[in-house]
Design a protein around this motif. Structure first.
Motif, PDB file in Angstrom:
ATOM      1  N   PHE A   1      84.545  17.103  42.467  1.00 25.56           N
ATOM      2  CA  PHE A   1      84.165  17.925  41.554  1.00 25.56           C
ATOM      3  C   PHE A   1      83.147  18.577  41.942  1.00 25.56           C
ATOM      4  O   PHE A   1      81.727  18.041  41.228  1.00 25.56           O
ATOM      5  CB  PHE A   1      84.218  17.444  40.089  1.00 25.56           C
ATOM      6  CG  PHE A   1      85.611  16.844  39.656  1.00 25.56           C
ATOM      7  CD1 PHE A   1      86.552  18.032  39.759  1.00 25.56           C
ATOM      8  CD2 PHE A   1      86.311  16.061  39.614  1.00 25.56           C
ATOM      9  CE1 PHE A   1      87.459  18.080  39.348  1.00 25.56           C
ATOM     10  CE2 PHE A   1      87.104  15.367  39.296  1.00 25.56           C
ATOM     11  CZ  PHE A   1      88.648  16.630  38.879  1.00 25.56           C
TER      12      PHE A   1
ATOM     13  N   PHE B   1      85.138  12.857  31.381  1.00 30.29           N
ATOM     14  CA  PHE B   1      84.350  13.990  31.658  1.00 30.29           C
ATOM     15  C   PHE B   1      84.211  15.433  31.275  1.00 30.29           C
ATOM     16  O   PHE B   1      85.684  15.393  31.436  1.00 30.29           O
ATOM     17  CB  PHE B   1      83.424  13.979  33.263  1.00 30.29           C
ATOM     18  CG  PHE B   1      82.999  12.382  33.600  1.00 30.29           C
ATOM     19  CD1 PHE B   1      81.939  12.369  33.230  1.00 30.29           C
ATOM     20  CD2 PHE B   1      83.667  11.539  34.555  1.00 30.29           C
ATOM     21  CE1 PHE B   1      80.957  11.145  33.500  1.00 30.29           C
ATOM     22  CE2 PHE B   1      83.162  10.380  35.491  1.00 30.29           C
ATOM     23  CZ  PHE B   1      81.614   9.794  35.269  1.00 30.29           C
ATOM     24  N   CYS B   2      83.821  15.941  31.273  1.00 29.68           N
ATOM     25  CA  CYS B   2      84.166  17.357  30.364  1.00 29.68           C
ATOM     26  C   CYS B   2      84.332  18.331  31.665  1.00 29.68           C
ATOM     27  O   CYS B   2      82.810  19.265  32.859  1.00 29.68           O
ATOM     28  CB  CYS B   2      83.088  18.557  29.459  1.00 29.68           C
ATOM     29  SG  CYS B   2      84.181  19.993  29.114  1.00 29.68           S
ATOM     30  N   ILE B   3      85.386  18.527  32.804  1.00 24.97           N
ATOM     31  CA  ILE B   3      85.776  19.173  34.282  1.00 24.97           C
ATOM     32  C   ILE B   3      86.723  20.244  33.995  1.00 24.97           C
ATOM     33  O   ILE B   3      87.048  20.436  33.117  1.00 24.97           O
ATOM     34  CB  ILE B   3      86.377  18.003  34.645  1.00 24.97           C
ATOM     35  CG1 ILE B   3      85.298  17.037  35.480  1.00 24.97           C
ATOM     36  CG2 ILE B   3      86.755  18.388  35.757  1.00 24.97           C
ATOM     37  CD1 ILE B   3      85.484  15.932  36.200  1.00 24.97           C
ATOM     38  N   GLY B   4      85.791  21.205  35.029  1.00 27.45           N
ATOM     39  CA  GLY B   4      87.176  22.272  34.403  1.00 27.45           C
ATOM     40  C   GLY B   4      86.587  23.636  34.930  1.00 27.45           C
ATOM     41  O   GLY B   4      85.581  23.847  33.341  1.00 27.45           O
ATOM     42  N   LYS B   5      86.290  24.128  35.396  1.00 26.88           N
ATOM     43  CA  LYS B   5      85.848  25.533  35.355  1.00 26.88           C
ATOM     44  C   LYS B   5      86.618  26.449  34.394  1.00 26.88           C
ATOM     45  O   LYS B   5      88.106  26.510  33.912  1.00 26.88           O
ATOM     46  CB  LYS B   5      85.614  26.104  36.644  1.00 26.88           C
ATOM     47  CG  LYS B   5      84.731  25.543  37.176  1.00 26.88           C
ATOM     48  CD  LYS B   5      83.880  26.604  38.171  1.00 26.88           C
ATOM     49  CE  LYS B   5      84.395  26.253  39.402  1.00 26.88           C
ATOM     50  NZ  LYS B   5      84.245  27.123  41.156  1.00 26.88           N
TER      51      LYS B   5
ATOM     52  N   GLU C   1      80.816  20.381  39.145  1.00 30.60           N
ATOM     53  CA  GLU C   1      80.286  20.243  38.360  1.00 30.60           C
ATOM     54  C   GLU C   1      78.331  19.553  37.681  1.00 30.60           C
ATOM     55  O   GLU C   1      77.429  19.575  38.937  1.00 30.60           O
ATOM     56  CB  GLU C   1      80.985  19.162  37.652  1.00 30.60           C
ATOM     57  CG  GLU C   1      82.592  19.279  37.474  1.00 30.60           C
ATOM     58  CD  GLU C   1      83.164  20.182  36.837  1.00 30.60           C
ATOM     59  OE1 GLU C   1      81.781  20.784  35.662  1.00 30.60           O
ATOM     60  OE2 GLU C   1      83.305  21.044  36.714  1.00 30.60           O
TER      61      GLU C   1
ATOM     62  N   PHE D   1      89.280  12.681  33.391  1.00 27.01           N
ATOM     63  CA  PHE D   1      89.391  13.700  32.789  1.00 27.01           C
ATOM     64  C   PHE D   1      89.161  13.549  31.232  1.00 27.01           C
ATOM     65  O   PHE D   1      88.231  14.607  30.764  1.00 27.01           O
ATOM     66  CB  PHE D   1      90.670  14.578  32.934  1.00 27.01           C
ATOM     67  CG  PHE D   1      90.728  15.366  34.035  1.00 27.01           C
ATOM     68  CD1 PHE D   1      90.257  15.693  34.998  1.00 27.01           C
ATOM     69  CD2 PHE D   1      92.216  14.941  34.378  1.00 27.01           C
ATOM     70  CE1 PHE D   1      90.609  16.421  35.984  1.00 27.01           C
ATOM     71  CE2 PHE D   1      92.674  15.599  35.941  1.00 27.01           C
ATOM     72  CZ  PHE D   1      91.332  16.087  36.532  1.00 27.01           C
TER      73      PHE D   1
END
Lengths: 630, 446
Positions: B175, B442-446, B178, B439
Motif C-alpha cells: 500500500f 490500518f485504514c486502507i483503501g481509496k 497510503e 486491514f
C-alpha cells in the motif's frame, strides 16, 4: 430458433474478463462468439479509470506476456503512468496508469473487431443448454440458440445485481445497465453454490466545478513508463496529472449524521464488501480516530470533464453525498454528475471450479471474473484469459493449462480462489504470493511467453521480439560468467570507484554484479568489463537476476520440496466421509472443495497437517474402497 | 482408515512399581473384554474385577476401563487393565491379550494411531512420546508442560511479534499510496531485535529441554580399582534408581542411566582401556571408542593416592580433541585433603571420595555445568529435534532479516520464512490472515 453459425467457444460478457477470454480463444484458432448485452459498452471501465497497481500491475504484465489486450490497450489510452514502489526492490515495483475511458474502450473494441476468428453479437443471454452434465450452448433473450463445445461466463456484477443509493434500490447490472436476472435464476437452478457480494463507487464530479488550486498535483513519472512488453512511449496520448485532497472533521460529521439512511449500516445490504476498498462511511465508522482521509481526483479522460474522486466510494443518500463532497477542500462548489452507489450481486463459490476455471458440476462451462468473487479489472482480465485458453484447449482436445503458484500471479489467484473460496471480493496483493521475488513484472514474459507460444496465444511479432530479448539476456549472462576481471589490469582507483573497494583477487563479472552496491551500468565502466548491452530491458534483467540470485535459488529448492504435494493427485470421485482418520470437519471441507492435489488440500483452511498425513497414506494405497458409489 | 489389527502393550514403565497398566486398542476389544474380564464393561467407568486366563483362573485383580472409540486416546476402542505392578503378572496379562488375537504394539504405535485419527496434533503427539520416554521426574514435568500447550503458547507469542512486524512491512510494500507510515525504520529495527531476543530465549529453554529428553552422555574411564563402581553407585544416590541396566555385548562396556540433578545421564563405564588381548575384547574396545566419540563429556577417574598413571596419560592422549574431560581424583579420604574443584588452564579437576560421598555434590554441579545445564527447570520446553531445528531455522532467517533493513522485499522474505519455520511447530498462518491483520489495523483503501 437455432442460429446457423457454429462456434467452438462462446463467451458471455464483454467486460475485461470476457474480452480477454474471447480474444484468447480466437487467437488459438477457435471459432469464437462474444455475446454482450451492448456492443457500446465493450471494454467499459465501470469503476475507477485506472489499470494496474501493486499486484494488479503484475497480473496485467502476465496477461500481456500471454498475448492479452489489457497492457497494450492501456498504452494507447493511458493519460498518467507511474511506477509504484519505484524506490523499493524490483519484485514489488508495479506499473499503474490512469486511462481515458473513451480511448480505452476504443482500443479494446478495435482489437475485438479485428480478431479474425471472433464474432460479436449483441444480445443478453438468458439460459444455458445442457446435455446431461455437459454444456452445449446458450439461449439469448429473444430465444436464439447458439451451440458451442465450451462456454465462458463472465457476467461481472450483472447476476441479480441490485444498485443501492441510500435506502432506495433497484435491479441493475451496474448504473444504467440492466441486470441478468433470468440467467441468474437459471444458474441458481443448476444448484451451483452461490453467494452475495457488494462493491461500490463514488459520485463523479464535473471538473469545471473543481478548484484545483486548493489541491496538490500528482504528475506521472518521467520518463513515462510503458505497460506492454511490446509498447512504446509513442503510443501514449497526452498526459494529465491526478490531484490530491483530503476529507476533514466537517466531512466526517456529515457522514455520521447520514448513517441512519445508509443501506450498509441499516442492514439493507447483506453482501460483503471489500476491506481494502471500503466506502467512506465504513472508513469513518471503523477508524473513528482518523481525522482525515486522502482523496485522489482522477481524470476520466482527455475529452470529458468528469473526475473520479477515488477514496469516497459511498452508498449514502444523494443529499448526504452532495453535502460531504462539498465539505472537501477544493470541492466546495463541486457539481456531481453521477451519484455514487453500492451494488450487490451474485457470485459463485469458486471452490466449485477446477484450476482450469471449469465448473466441476458442468463440463465445458467456465467462469471468469467477478462471477468468481474477485474484484478489479486486472483480476478479471487474467481469469478471462485463462478461461479462454482452457475453453479453447478443451475444444481442441488438449490438456488444460493450470499455472502454478510459483509460475505466475495468475496461478496464485486461481489457487487461492479454488482452495480457499472468498469471504469478500478478492483482490491481488503481492503478499499473497509466497514466491514474490520470482514473480515480478519485469520477468512476466520470461515466465510465460514461451508457454503462451505453445498454447497458441502468442503471435509471431511478440514471439520474435521475446526470443531476441531472451537470447540477448542469456548471451550477456554467459559473457559475465566467463569474463574474469584481473586485479593487475584494474587500477585501484577504478576498482574503488565501481566496487567501493580494491579487487583482492580475480573475479568473474557475474560475481561482482551480485554485490549489493554494484549496478550493471556502473560495472560496465570498469576497464575490460564492457561493452554493455544496448537494450535497457536486457541490462535490467541481467542485473535483477544477479541481485536476487541466492533468493531465487532458495525458492527453487522450496518449490521442489513442495513438488511431492503438488504432484500427488487426488481422485475426483472420492467420498471423504468414507476416509477414516479424517475428522468430520475435514471430511466436510474436502467434500466441498474436492481438491485436485494434496497441495491444494493442504491450502484449504482447517485441513490440518495430520489430515494431510492421512491423505498421503491413503493416496499411497490408491484410496481403495473410498470411491463414491455410482 | 481401514480397520486395523488390535494392539496391546504394557503402558507403564518397565521395572517394579505399584501398579502396571496394559493398554489394548483396536477393533477386537470386545473379545478381550469377554476373554479377560468376563463381565460387560460400561464405557469410561472404572470397574474392579478379576483378570482371568484361558482356563478361567484369576491372573490378578484390578481395575478395567473401557473407552469406546472415537472418544478414546487412540480414537479406536481402547481397553485398559490396571493390575499389580509385578513384571510376571503384567507379562501374563499381555500374553493373554495376544492369545485373544492382539499383537504387541510397536513403540509409539498408540500415539501414531491417535495422531492418524486426528486425536492429537503433531506437537502433542510428539509430546506424548516424550512423556512416555521421560526417564526422570523433571523430564516428566516438562513433558506435561509441553503437552498442555505452554510450548505452543510461547511459540505463538513469538509468532504474534513476528506478525506485528510483518504487518508493517507488507503494508508498506502493498500500500505505497497510503499516507500512513507503517514502518518507522528505528521502530522496525527495535522490534526485530526484541523478536530475536525472545526467540533466543525460547531456543535456549528448548535446548535445555532437549538435554532433559536426550540426557547427557558421560564416559567413565580409569584404571582398574580406582573406584568407578563406587562412584557410580554414589552418584546414583538413594532415590535413584537405575532405570535401565543394559549390559553391552562384551563385559567391557556397561551403560547405565542415572539421574544427575534431574537430568538423565547415560554413563558408559569403560571397564578397561587396555591393550586388546583377544578378539572379543578388541570388539568391546572398538565399541567403547565409538561411545567415547559420541559422548558429551569424559570423567577420568584417578586414584588420588597414586596420582596420574602413564596409562591415564595414554587415554588422555587418544581422546578426540573436542571431548571435554574432567579429572576426578578419588579416595581423598585416604589423604589429608578436602573436596575441591580446581580449574587450571582450561582443565577441570574435582577432588572427591566415592567412599564417604565427600565432593559428590561438587562433581554433580561440575557435570551439569559442563553440558550446559544452568536452570532449575522452570519454563523449560521438552523440545524435539524437529522443534529445535525449526527454531534454529527461524533464528537464521531473523539474522538475515537484520541484514536487510533497507531492502524491504528481502526483509519481508526473511520474515516470511522465519514465520513459516515457526508455523511448522504450531500450525498454519496464511497470507490471507496477514492481510486481515493489515486491514484491521490500518485504514486502507481509496
Amino acid at each position: 430458433m437455432q442460429a446457423t453459425e457454429k462456434f467452438d467457444v462462446i463467451v458471455v460478457g464483454g467486460g475485461h474478463a470476457g474480452t480477454e477470454a474471447g480474444l484468447a480463444a480466437a487467437r488459438m484458432g477457435c471459432r469464437t462468439l462474444l455475446l454482450t448485452h451492448s456492443i457500446e459498452t465493450l471494454g467499459q471501465m465501470s469503476c475507477n479509470p485506472s489499470i494496474g497497481g501493486i499486484g494488479k500491475g503484475h497480473l496485467v504484465m502476465e496477461v500481456d506476456a500471454l498475448g492479452g489486450a489489457m497492457a497494450s490497450a492501456t498504452d494507447e489510452a493511458g493519460i498518467q503512468f507511474r511506477i509504484l514502489n519505484s524506490r523499493k526492490g524490483p519484485a514489488v515495483r508495479a506499473t499503474r496508469a490512469q486511462a481515458d475511458r473513451v480511448l480505452y474502450k476504443k482500443a479494446i473494441r478495435a482489437r475485438l473487431e479485428n480478431e479474425p476468428n471472433l464474432r460479436i453479437f449483441q444480445q443478453a443471454v438468458d439460459d444455458l443448454t445442457l446435455d446431461a452434465d455437459r454444456v452445449t450452448g446458450v439461449v439469448t433473450q429473444t430465444g436464439i440458440r447458439f451451440s458451442a463445445r465450451s462456454v465462458v461466463l463472465t457476467t461481472g456484477t450483472f447476476l441479480s445485481g441490485v444498485v443501492h443509493v441510500g435506502l432506495q434500490n433497484y435491479q441493475a447490472g451496474r448504473a444504467a445497465d440492466p441486470p441478468a436476472v433470468s440467467l441468474a435464476r437459471r444458474l441458481r437452478e443448476l444448484r451451483l453454490p452461490v453467494g452475495r457480494l457488494k462493491t461500490g463507487t463514488p459520485p463523479r464530479i464535473d471538473g469545471r466545478s473543481i478548484d484545483f488550486s486548493a489541491m496538490t498535483a500528482q504528475p506521472g513519472d518521467e520518463p513515462t513508463p510503458v505497460f506492454s512488453f511490446l509498447g512504446t512511449r509513442g503510443q501514449h496520448p497526452p498526459q494529465l496529472p491526478c490531484w490530491i485532497t483530503h476529507t476533514n472533521a466537517k466531512t466526517h460529521g456529515i457522514i455520521r449524521s447520514g448513517l441512519d439512511r445508509s443501506p450498509m449500516f441499516t442492514g439493507v445490504i447483506e453482501g460483503v464488501g471489500p476491506r481494502y476498498c471500503p466506502s467512506i462511511e465504513d472508513k469513518i465508522h471503523r477508524f473513528a480516530d482518523k481525522q482525515s482521509h486522502q482523496i485522489f481526483l482522477e481524470p476520466e479522460g482527455l475529452t470529458v470533464n468528469e473526475f473520479y474522486p477515488n477514496g469516497i466510494s459511498t452508498s449514502l443518500p444523494f443529499d448526504v453525498q452532495h453535502a460531504l463532497v462539498r465539505s472537501i477542500r477544493g470541492l466546495e462548489c463541486a457539481h456531481i454528475t453521477r451519484p455514487g452507489y453500492a451494488i450487490e450481486y451474485d457470485y459463485f463459490d469458486p471452490r466449485g471450479l477446477t484450476s482450469s476455471l471449469e465448473t466441476k458440476a458442468i463440463a465445458g462451462l467456465f467462469f471468469a471474473g467477478q462471477i468468481n468473487g474477485t474484484t478489479g479489472y486486472e483480476e478479471a482480465a487474467a481469469q478471462g484469459l485463462l478461461a479462454g485458453i482452457n475453453a479453447a484447449l478443451a475444444v481442441q482436445g488438449r490438456d488444460a493449462w493450470c499455472p502454478r503458484r510459483d509460475q505466475a500471479y495468475l496461478g496464485v489467484l486461481v489457487d487461492d480462489l479454488i482452495t480457499r473460496g472468498v469471504s469478500e471480493p478478492y483482490r491481488m496483493f503481492t503478499s499473497r504470493a509466497e514466491y514474490r521475488l520470482s514473480l515480478r513484472e519485469d520477468n512476466a514474459d520470461l515466465r510465460l511467453t514461451e508457454i503462451g507460444r505453445r498454447l497458441g496465444v502468442v503471435d509471431e511479432r511478440r514471439w520474435t521480439a521475446f526470443a531476441r530479448k531472451r537470447d540477448a539476456i542469456e548471451r550477456e549472462q554467459e559473457r559475465l560468467k566467463s569474463t574474469w576481471v584481473n586485479p593487475k589490469r584494474v587500477p585501484v582507483a577504478e576498482a574503488e570507484r565501481v566496487l567501493g573497494q580494491e579487487l583482492e583477487r580475480e573475479y568473474p563479472l557475474a560475481d561482482l554484479l551480485r554485490r549489493p552496491d554494484v549496478t550493471y551500468v556502473s560495472l560496465m565502466t570498469l576497464p575490460g568489463a564492457g561493452p554493455a548491452v544496448a537494450d535497457p530491458q536486457v541490462a535490467e534483467q541481467v542485473e535483477i537476476q544477479a541481485k536476487y540470485h541466492g533468493y531465487i535459488e532458495r525458492q527453487k529448492e522450496e518449490i521442489e520440496r513442495n513438488g511431492q504435494y503438488e504432484n500427488t493427485r487426488l481422485p475426483r470421485d472420492i467420498d471423504y466421509t468414507n476416509v477414516r482418520g479424517l475428522s468430520v470437519e475435514v471430511q466436510q471441507k474436502l467434500n466441498r472443495v474436492h481438491p485436485e492435489t494434496i497441495g491444494q488440500a493442504a491450502r484449504i483452511s482447517g485441513v490440518t497437517p495430520a489430515a494431510i498425513s492421512v491423505l498421503l497414506v491413503h493416496a499411497k494405497r490408491g484410496f481403495a474402497g473410498h470411491k463414491k458409489s455410482a | 482408515m481401514k480397520p486395523k489389527d488390535t494392539i496391546a502393550a504394557v503402558a507403564t514403565a518397565p521395572g517394579r512399581s505399584g501398579i502396571g497398566v496394559i493398554r489394548v486398542s483396536g477393533p477386537r476389544i470386545d473379545r478381550m473384554v469377554e476373554g479377560i474380564v468376563a463381565e460387560p464393561l460400561p464405557p469410561r467407568r472404572a470397574v474392579l474385577t478379576q483378570f482371568r486366563d484361558g482356563a478361567g483362573a484369576a491372573i490378578d485383580q484390578g481395575i478395567a476401563l473401557y473407552f469406546p472409540g472415537p472418544r478414546s486416546y487412540t480414537g479406536e476402542d481402547v481397553l485398559e487393565l490396571h493390575g499389580h505392578g509385578g513384571p510376571v503378572v503384567l507379562r501374563m496379562l499381555l500374553e493373554r491379550c495376544l492369545e485373544l488375537g492382539a499383537r504387541v504394539a510397536e513403540p509409539g504405535e498408540f500415539t501414531r494411531r491417535a495422531f492418524l485419527n486426528d486425536k492429537l496434533d503433531l506437537a502433542q503427539a510428539e509430546s506424548v512420546v516424550d512423556l512416555i520416554d521421560a526417564t526422570t521426574t523433571q523430564a516428566a514435568r516438562c513433558a506435561i508442560r509441553s503437552l498442555d500447550g505452554e510450548f505452543s503458547q510461547t511459540i505463538q507469542s513469538l509468532i504474534t511479534r513476528l506478525v506485528d512486524l510483518r504487518v508493517c512491512v507488507e503494508a508498506t510494500l502493498d500500500f505505497p499510496e497510503e499516507e500512513i507510515d507503517f514502518l518507522k525504520r528505528s521502530d522496525a529495527e527495535s522490534r526485530l531485535n526484541t523478536t530475536q531476543r525472545q526467540l533466543e530465549a525460547v531456543l535456549d529453554a528448548s535446548r535445555q529441554g532437549s538435554l532433559l529428553r536426550e540426557g547427557m552422555h558421560i564416559v567413565l574411564a580409569g584404571q582398574p580399582n580406582v573406584g568407578k563402581s563406587s562412584l557410580l553407585n554414589r552418584m546414583a544416590g538413594e532415590e535413584l534408581a537405575i532405570v535401565t541396566d543394559i549390559p553391552g555385548t562384551t563385559r567391557d562396556t556397561i551403560r547405565q542411566v542415572i539421574d544427575i540433578g534431574g537430568v538423565p545421564a547415560h554413563v558408559i563405564d569403560t571397564a578397561g582401556l587396555r591393550d586388546p588381548r583377544d578378539l572379543v575384547e578388541r570388539l568391546g574396545i572398538g565399541r567403547t571408542w565409538t561411545a567415547i566419540e559420541k559422548a558429551d563429556l569424559m570423567l577420568l577417574l584417578i586414584d588420588a593416592t597414586r596420582g596420574e598413571a602413564s596409562a591415564d596419560r595414554d587415554i588422555l592422549g587418544r581422546l578426540p580433541a573436542t571431548l571435554r574431560c574432567v579429572r576426578v581424583m578419588n579416595k581423598i579420604d585416604l589423604l589429608p585433603r578436602r573436596a575441591a574443584v580446581e580449574h587450571q588452564r582450561g582443565a577441570t579437576t574435582v577432588w572427591i571420595s566415592a567412599k564417604t560421598g565427600e565432593g559428590i555434590d561438587l562433581l554433580r554441579a561440575v557435570l551439569l555445568e559442563a553440558v550446559g545445564w544452568h536452570s532449575t527447570g522452570e519454563g523449560l520446553f521438552l523440545a524435539r529435534a524437529r522443534h529445535l531445528e525449526a527454531l534454529q531455522r527461524a533464528q537464521r532467517h531473523l539474522r538475515e532479516a537484520a541484514q536487510h533493513m533497507s531492502e524491504l522485499e528481502l526483509l519481508a522474505e526473511e520474515l516470511r520464512l522465519a514465520q513459516e519455520a515457526l508455523a511448522k511447530i504450531t500450525g498454519e498462518f496464511t497470507s490471507d490472515d496477514l492481510l486481515g491483520e493489515i486491514f484491521s489495523r490500518f485504514c486502507i483503501g481509496k
